[in-house]
Design a protein around this motif. Structure first.
Motif, PDB file in Angstrom:
ATOM      1  N   GLN A   4       3.827  21.595  -1.896  1.00 22.92           N
ATOM      2  CA  GLN A   4       4.955  21.197  -2.730  1.00 22.92           C
ATOM      3  C   GLN A   4       5.227  19.717  -2.544  1.00 22.92           C
ATOM      4  N   SER A   5       5.887  19.157  -3.498  1.00 23.53           N
ATOM      5  CA  SER A   5       6.262  17.753  -3.403  1.00 23.53           C
ATOM      6  C   SER A   5       7.402  17.632  -2.401  1.00 23.53           C
ATOM      7  N   ILE A   6       7.391  16.589  -1.615  1.00 27.97           N
ATOM      8  CA  ILE A   6       8.368  16.411  -0.557  1.00 27.97           C
ATOM      9  C   ILE A   6       9.791  16.336  -1.092  1.00 27.97           C
ATOM     10  N   GLU A   7      10.005  15.676  -2.224  1.00 32.22           N
ATOM     11  CA  GLU A   7      11.380  15.512  -2.694  1.00 32.22           C
ATOM     12  C   GLU A   7      12.033  16.838  -3.054  1.00 32.22           C
ATOM     13  N   VAL A  11      13.400  18.953   3.413  1.00 26.96           N
ATOM     14  CA  VAL A  11      13.079  19.077   4.832  1.00 26.96           C
ATOM     15  C   VAL A  11      13.997  18.194   5.661  1.00 26.96           C
ATOM     16  N   GLN A  12      14.232  18.626   6.886  1.00 29.70           N
ATOM     17  CA  GLN A  12      14.993  17.839   7.843  1.00 29.70           C
ATOM     18  C   GLN A  12      14.078  17.522   9.016  1.00 29.70           C
ATOM     19  N   VAL A  13      13.833  16.254   9.216  1.00 29.05           N
ATOM     20  CA  VAL A  13      12.945  15.800  10.278  1.00 29.05           C
ATOM     21  C   VAL A  13      13.748  15.658  11.556  1.00 29.05           C
ATOM     22  N   SER A  14      13.267  16.284  12.640  1.00 28.74           N
ATOM     23  CA  SER A  14      13.952  16.143  13.919  1.00 28.74           C
ATOM     24  C   SER A  14      13.314  15.065  14.785  1.00 28.74           C
ATOM     25  N   SER A  15      12.028  14.755  14.573  1.00 27.78           N
ATOM     26  CA  SER A  15      11.384  13.654  15.291  1.00 27.78           C
ATOM     27  C   SER A  15      10.111  13.246  14.563  1.00 27.78           C
ATOM     28  N   ALA A  16       9.728  12.000  14.759  1.00 30.54           N
ATOM     29  CA  ALA A  16       8.483  11.476  14.196  1.00 30.54           C
ATOM     30  C   ALA A  16       7.920  10.451  15.166  1.00 30.54           C
ATOM     31  N   VAL A  17       6.632  10.596  15.469  1.00 34.23           N
ATOM     32  CA  VAL A  17       5.961   9.695  16.404  1.00 34.23           C
ATOM     33  C   VAL A  17       4.692   9.194  15.738  1.00 34.23           C
ATOM     34  N   TYR A  24      -7.253   3.659   8.725  1.00 32.87           N
ATOM     35  CA  TYR A  24      -6.898   3.419   7.329  1.00 32.87           C
ATOM     36  C   TYR A  24      -5.429   3.724   7.075  1.00 32.87           C
ATOM     37  N   ASN A  25      -5.002   4.906   7.439  1.00 32.01           N
ATOM     38  CA  ASN A  25      -3.633   5.356   7.175  1.00 32.01           C
ATOM     39  C   ASN A  25      -2.690   5.013   8.320  1.00 32.01           C
ATOM     40  N   ASN A  26      -1.399   5.031   8.013  1.00 34.89           N
ATOM     41  CA  ASN A  26      -0.388   5.153   9.056  1.00 34.89           C
ATOM     42  C   ASN A  26      -0.215   6.654   9.240  1.00 34.89           C
ATOM     43  N   THR A  27      -0.319   7.122  10.468  1.00 42.34           N
ATOM     44  CA  THR A  27      -0.315   8.560  10.730  1.00 42.34           C
ATOM     45  C   THR A  27       0.781   8.892  11.729  1.00 42.34           C
ATOM     46  N   TYR A  28       1.550   9.933  11.417  1.00 42.96           N
ATOM     47  CA  TYR A  28       2.687  10.325  12.247  1.00 42.96           C
ATOM     48  C   TYR A  28       2.658  11.817  12.534  1.00 42.96           C
ATOM     49  N   ARG A  29       3.029  12.196  13.750  1.00 43.88           N
ATOM     50  CA  ARG A  29       3.287  13.602  14.078  1.00 43.88           C
ATOM     51  C   ARG A  29       4.779  13.796  13.824  1.00 43.88           C
ATOM     52  N   VAL A  30       5.117  14.754  12.966  1.00 44.63           N
ATOM     53  CA  VAL A  30       6.497  14.947  12.534  1.00 44.63           C
ATOM     54  C   VAL A  30       6.940  16.364  12.868  1.00 44.63           C
ATOM     55  N   GLN A  31       8.046  16.471  13.564  1.00 45.26           N
ATOM     56  CA  GLN A  31       8.646  17.782  13.834  1.00 45.26           C
ATOM     57  C   GLN A  31       9.711  18.020  12.767  1.00 45.26           C
ATOM     58  N   VAL A  32       9.556  19.121  12.062  1.00 45.45           N
ATOM     59  CA  VAL A  32      10.470  19.473  10.978  1.00 45.45           C
ATOM     60  C   VAL A  32      11.314  20.658  11.432  1.00 45.45           C
ATOM     61  N   VAL A  39       3.908  18.794  11.899  1.00 48.29           N
ATOM     62  CA  VAL A  39       2.961  18.479  10.838  1.00 48.29           C
ATOM     63  C   VAL A  39       2.514  17.032  11.012  1.00 48.29           C
ATOM     64  N   VAL A  40       1.517  16.654  10.274  1.00 42.66           N
ATOM     65  CA  VAL A  40       1.014  15.291  10.308  1.00 42.66           C
ATOM     66  C   VAL A  40       1.300  14.654   8.955  1.00 42.66           C
ATOM     67  N   LEU A  41       1.937  13.507   8.979  1.00 37.75           N
ATOM     68  CA  LEU A  41       2.191  12.713   7.775  1.00 37.75           C
ATOM     69  C   LEU A  41       1.211  11.560   7.777  1.00 37.75           C
ATOM     70  N   ARG A  42       0.394  11.486   6.750  1.00 39.01           N
ATOM     71  CA  ARG A  42      -0.565  10.391   6.607  1.00 39.01           C
ATOM     72  C   ARG A  42      -0.163   9.565   5.392  1.00 39.01           C
ATOM     73  N   VAL A  43       0.066   8.279   5.604  1.00 40.97           N
ATOM     74  CA  VAL A  43       0.531   7.382   4.551  1.00 40.97           C
ATOM     75  C   VAL A  43      -0.533   6.317   4.312  1.00 40.97           C
ATOM     76  N   ALA A  44      -0.994   6.221   3.056  1.00 42.37           N
ATOM     77  CA  ALA A  44      -2.011   5.224   2.713  1.00 42.37           C
ATOM     78  C   ALA A  44      -1.429   3.824   2.805  1.00 42.37           C
ATOM     79  N   PRO A  45      -2.275   2.839   3.040  1.00 40.98           N
ATOM     80  CA  PRO A  45      -1.769   1.465   3.070  1.00 40.98           C
ATOM     81  C   PRO A  45      -1.300   1.030   1.678  1.00 40.98           C
ATOM     82  N   PRO A  46      -0.451   0.013   1.612  1.00 43.65           N
ATOM     83  CA  PRO A  46      -0.047  -0.501   0.307  1.00 43.65           C
ATOM     84  C   PRO A  46      -1.276  -0.956  -0.488  1.00 43.65           C
TER      85      PRO A  46
END
Length: 153
Positions: A4-7, A11-17, A24-32, A39-46
């Motif tokens: 599903q689309s995030i918006e 979701v309520q994020v309790s932590s992100a590291v 290539y990506n900015n990668t975060y471990r996210v506790q929801v 989960v892992v959030l992978r964000v492409a570069p601009p």
């Protein structure tokens, strides 16, 4: 594959590291909240920081998932994908976090002579035929692939 689309997920994020070692990506471990495993959030570069061959690389990766079913148990599952740039101003994927130890943390404990065998085993998977959907493969000579066509080994 259900995602599903995030918006719309509310979701309520309790932590992100931020996880290092991403090339290539900015990668975060996210506790929801409400989810047992992070989960892992992978964000492409601009786009302005991407080489021509990297444009929409994450979208290409996502498009290959159906052709990788033979190794799907070894891969994270996509929970959400968004290319709209409405929530984050870049392309991003949310994926399940795989159990185990990250390769950069443990690979060095194996003899260096064995390292080529690790990549060779998954590279020879039966999933070798996939379409090319990105700009780079449509423009770079010598790849043998064009938009909308398939190339199989």
């Amino acid at each position: 594959m259900a995602f599903q689309s995030i918006e719309r997920a509310h979701v309520q994020v309790s932590s992100a590291v931020e996880l290092g070692a991403g090339m290539y990506n900015n990668t975060y471990r996210v506790q929801v909240r409400g989810r047992d495993q992070p989960v892992v959030l992978r964000v492409a570069p601009p786009a302005a920081k991407q080489f021509r061959s990297e444009r929409e690389l994450m979208r290409n990766e996502y498009a290959t998932v159906p052709w990788l079913t033979s190794i799907a148990p070894l891969m994270p599952q996509v929970v959400a994908a968004d290319w709209s740039h409405e929530v984050i101003d870049r392309d991003y994927l949310v994926q399940t976090l795989l159990d185990g130890v990250p390769a950069p943390d443990h690979l060095g404990s194996y003899p260096r002579t064995t390292w080529p065998h690790f990549s060779g085993s998954w590279a020879r998977s039966p999933a070798r035929c996939m379409p090319s959907v990105g700009r780079a493969s449509a423009r770079l000579p010598g790849l043998g692939m064009r938009r909308g066509r398939r190339r199989c080994r």
